[in-house]
Design an enzyme around this catalytic site. Structure first.
Site, short mmCIF file in Angstrom:
data_model
loop_
_atom_site.label_atom_id
_atom_site.label_comp_id
_atom_site.label_asym_id
_atom_site.label_seq_id
_atom_site.Cartn_x
_atom_site.Cartn_y
_atom_site.Cartn_z
N TYR A 160 0.81 -1.22 0.00
CA TYR A 160 0.00 0.00 0.00
C TYR A 160 0.85 1.27 0.00
CZ TYR A 160 -4.12 -2.73 0.98
OH TYR A 160 -5.15 -3.63 0.90
N LYS A 227 2.81 -13.95 6.06
CA LYS A 227 3.02 -14.93 4.98
C LYS A 227 4.53 -15.11 4.83
CE LYS A 227 1.26 -17.44 1.70
NZ LYS A 227 0.63 -18.72 2.01
N ASP A 281 -2.85 -17.68 5.23
CA ASP A 281 -3.92 -18.50 4.62
C ASP A 281 -4.54 -19.46 5.62
OD1 ASP A 281 -1.06 -19.11 3.47
OD2 ASP A 281 -1.96 -21.04 3.89
N ASP A 305 -6.20 -6.14 5.56
CA ASP A 305 -7.31 -5.65 4.75
C ASP A 305 -8.29 -6.79 4.47
OD1 ASP A 305 -8.89 -4.13 3.15
OD2 ASP A 305 -7.39 -3.74 1.60
#
Ligand code: NAD
Length: 414
Positions: A160, A227, A281, A305
């Protein structure tokens, strides 16, 4: 800059921030932005509920003196086209605490989202989203009451940050050449390129805010969601820096999950907050299958988000999910949905998201009794099956009412 855009209220006193703490008088000035689109429907309804709750909780001893601030279309109309007036920003800094309705991102060249601009201009580096279940709210889960988490999403870094180069531009080609020739990177010709910065500084201040919240609110655990198995030096570094910060600054208040299973044979030592981490995930699965294992969550921008919207959907969706953007002392609370233009001005939408953002605000300024009143009043209103259209269509035997009638019903039940 017009000095006349914003008027100080006739009574009350400003909040101060000293030595790391908010000093809130009994008659504080607090800023509000009505918001575009359905802002005209939800903001007046919420202002009435917040004021009534404060009145009920403190019998007139405390009262908020609201300062109307202008951003978005209402600002544009009053200033002749400035959607993001410097005067409003200055007021938000001086007031320390404000709340806002949704804002339209003006369509057309060069406009950044006003929300993103606001977070950057005020350095509101943590997006805080508590998600819990309220009895009676329609949910797709069998046991939605197991969800009670507070997400801390990093607000200023990650993909972002806006460091992107479109395919075919000279900047893109220059960067691609550098990456291929000097860094020996390989990727397809003509790829758009983006940079994902995640720093120790950005990670530490976010994780510090999340653990501090957990300590102050008696929470059981803080989970770092990342991640890092794939993106080792950004997401993986977030995880490592997060653990290091926890050990260094909160060593006597925390315990890692690894220590619990090893040294403490599966039992969490009395009064300690468990620090753990999960791959992003897996976290989405866990929040559906075993949500009661999670409490406070700290995560980089993009994961946060997706995750915050997904978790909000599990307990009633965006219509009631509250949010806050918090920096050092300064905070702007906000509805998490957009301006829903097709419903604007019709007095039909759900005021829940902005309402509960106000509940967070009341907790933030140290007025939990008023916050509690609203939560109980909301539950009683739902127990009587009084709801706005969005919930009515998911429920049987609901009494569908307008935004303002919902506010009246809730105020009666405070
Ligand atoms: P949106 O959230 O405005 O609306 C999507 C749909 O969600 C609506 O059609 C409506 O059915 C439902 N909805 C939203 N709020 C509701 C409420 N309070 N009660 C009942 N139903 C509700 O999203 P969008 O249509 O993608 O965006 C519209 C505008 O809002 C855009 O200009 C966008 O940039 C802006 N936006 C602003 C914010 C913000 O200010 N924080 C956030 C998202 C989008």
């Amino acid at each position: 800059m017009s000095k006349k855009l914003i008027q100080p209220p006739p009574g009350g006193h400003p909040i101060r921030f000293e030595k790391g703490h908010l000093e809130v008088p009994d008659d504080p000035w607090i800023g509000y932005v009505e918001g575009d689109g359905i802002g005209v429907d939800i903001t007046p309804a919420c202002l009435r509920i917040w004021d009534a709750a404060v009145q009920k909780a403190y019998g007139g001893r405390r009262k908020i003196h609201w300062v109307e601030l202008f951003l978005g279309e209402k600002a544009g109309t009053r200033t002749g086209g400035d959607y993001f007036p410097a005067e409003t920003l200055q007021w938000m800094k001086d007031l320390w605490v404000s709340i806002k309705g949704p804002l339209t991102t003006p369509v057309g060249g060069g406009f950044r989202s006003l929300n993103v601009s606001l977070r950057q201009a005020l350095d509101l580096y943590a997006c805080v989203r508590p998600v819990r279940y309220y009895q009676g709210v329609p949910s797709p889960l069998r046991e939605p009451e197991k969800i009670d988490v507070v997400l801390f999403r990093e607000n200023t870094e990650d993909v972002y940050a806006g460091i992107e180069y479109a395919a075919g531009t000279p900047e893109n080609e220059r960067l691609a050449r550098f990456l291929r020739d000097e860094m020996k990177a390989t990727f397809f010709e003509g790829a758009g390129l983006g940079v994902k910065p995640i720093s120790r500084f950005g990670t530490e201040r976010l994780v510090r805010q999340a653990i501090t919240y957990a300590v102050e609110h008696g929470r059981r655990s803080v989970t770092l969601v990342h991640k890092g198995n794939i993106m080792k030096f950004t997401e993986g570094a977030f995880r490592n820096w997060g653990y290091e910060l926890a050990q260094r600054e909160f060593g006597d208040r925390i315990v890692t999950e690894e220590e619990v299973t090893g040294r403490y044979h599966g039992r969490v030592p009395e009064g300690r907050i468990v620090i753990k981490d999960r791959i992003a995930d897996i976290m989405f699965q866990m929040m559906l299958l075993r949500p009661d294992e999670f409490d406070v969550i700290a995560t980089p921008n993009l994961n946060g988000d997706y995750l915050s919207d997904a978790v909000a959907a599990e307990v009633g969706g965006m219509g009631i999910a509250p949010g806050a953007n918090i920096g050092d002392g300064i905070a702007v609370f906000e509805a998490t949905h957009g301006t829903a233009p097709k419903h604007a001005g019709k007095n039909i939408v759900n005021p829940g998201s902005l309402l509960f953002s106000g509940v967070l605000l009341l907790e933030y300024i140290g007025w939990p009794e008023a916050a509690e009143r609203i939560q109980r009043g909301y539950e009683r209103t739902l127990a009587d099956r009084i709801v706005t259209y969005d919930f009515a269509r998911l429920m049987t035997e609901a009494r569908e009412v307008s935004t303002s009638a919902f506010a009246d019903a809730l105020i009666e039940r405070l």
